[in-house]
Write an enzyme that holds these catalytic residues in place. Structure first.
Site, mmCIF file in Angstrom:
data_model
loop_
_atom_site.group_PDB
_atom_site.id
_atom_site.type_symbol
_atom_site.label_atom_id
_atom_site.label_comp_id
_atom_site.label_asym_id
_atom_site.label_seq_id
_atom_site.Cartn_x
_atom_site.Cartn_y
_atom_site.Cartn_z
ATOM 1 C CE LYS A 1 -3.642 -2.270 2.241
ATOM 2 N NZ LYS A 1 -4.324 -2.777 3.648
ATOM 3 C CD GLN B 1 -3.371 -4.340 7.087
ATOM 4 O OE1 GLN B 1 -3.280 -3.389 6.207
ATOM 5 N NE2 GLN B 1 -3.819 -5.538 6.416
ATOM 6 C CG ASP C 1 -9.981 -0.280 5.055
ATOM 7 O OD1 ASP C 1 -10.061 -0.611 4.000
ATOM 8 O OD2 ASP C 1 -9.567 -0.997 6.123
#
Length: 286
Positions: free
Chosen positions: A52, A96, A119
């Protein structure tokens, strides 16, 4: 059978990202910023985070890498999230997952400002998604929809079976496809007669995390098959191989379209994370 090339479709998204980053820079005299919080040293998570950050660098998106030790307290984690919420150079925040067991992922995600939740996992954003007016859709389901739209003129009326009901993939994808007028069955480990349920699907999406779980016996002839699973199999000599939930060789001849692993859904996830980050930055100008 045709293989759906996620790398090619993601490349088109990345070109869009480049153009939007350039336009944003010209208007605001800065580039979008993405903060990535990594708690602990999960090897798979470390690989994902590295990919990422590398993608951010290629797209001229500023990355803020925020590593924390596995034994970090709730207080320290929430303090970091609060600081990133207040930082005007951070447009998107990615926590994450998974987190170490002593941390509550729902509370942690809920601490992120909805307008920085790239997200798409904050309860506010999930609620908007269910209403059919999403601010940020979760990245992997968004990628799945885009892959399906690349090989379908319309999803209206399609019979879709999703195997896996996680908040990361299964549930939001079910909402997104329902919003596009598909008829969705959300199957899981307690579904009775799973094989028979899958055999009815015009589109089968597997997100169960079990290597080669879906075989040809699960597939309706001519179905579209999306494989969201990423499983690492250990081979002789200490080497490893990435495989999906779908037994590709076994299923390929029966499907009309199928995604490979790697090179299918995975590239779309990162592309949509950066698209959401650019969108979050653009919203600050409004």
């Amino acid at each position: 059978m045709q293989v759906i090339d996620g790398k090619h479709i993601a490349a088109l998204k990345f070109e869009e990202i480049r153009q939007r980053v350039l336009a944003f820079d010209q208007r605001s005299h800065r580039v979008p910023g993405l903060a990535v919080i990594l708690v602990g040293h999960n090897p798979a998570s470390e690989v994902y985070v590295r990919h990422k950050i590398e993608a951010c660098e290629r797209m001229r998106i500023r990355s803020f890498f925020c590593p924390l030790e596995a034994d970090v307290s709730d207080e320290v984690l929430y303090q970091l999230i609060h600081q990133l919420n207040q930082n005007d150079e951070v447009d998107g925040i990615l926590l994450q997952l998974p987190l170490p067991s002593h941390l509550d992922p729902h509370k942690a995600v809920s601490a992120i400002l909805p307008q920085k939740d790239v997200d798409g996992l904050h309860p506010y954003n999930q609620g908007l998604l269910l209403q059919g007016r999403p601010l940020f859709a979760p990245c992997t389901p968004q990628g799945c929809v885009q892959l399906l739209q690349s090989c379908c003129d319309s999803l209206a009326g399609a019979n879709v079976v999703i195997v896996g009901r996680s908040i990361l993939v299964g549930r939001p994808l079910a909402a997104m496809l329902t919003n596009l007028d598909a008829t969705v069955t959300l199957a899981h480990s307690h579904t009775r007669n799973l094989k028979q349920v899958c055999q009815q699907a015009d589109i089968l999406v597997s997100a169960v995390g079990k290597p080669k779980f879906i075989t040809a016996e699960y597939i309706k002839p001519g179905a579209i098959v999306l494989d969201v699973g990423i499983n690492r199999l250990l081979l002789e000599g200490g080497k490893s191989k990435l495989v999906g939930d779908v037994d590709f060789e076994n299923v390929a001849d029966k499907a009309s379209f199928i995604t490979p692993v790697p090179g299918g859904v995975g590239p779309m996830t990162i592309a949509n994370l950066l698209l959401n980050t650019v969108k979050a930055a653009e919203l600050t100008l409004q």
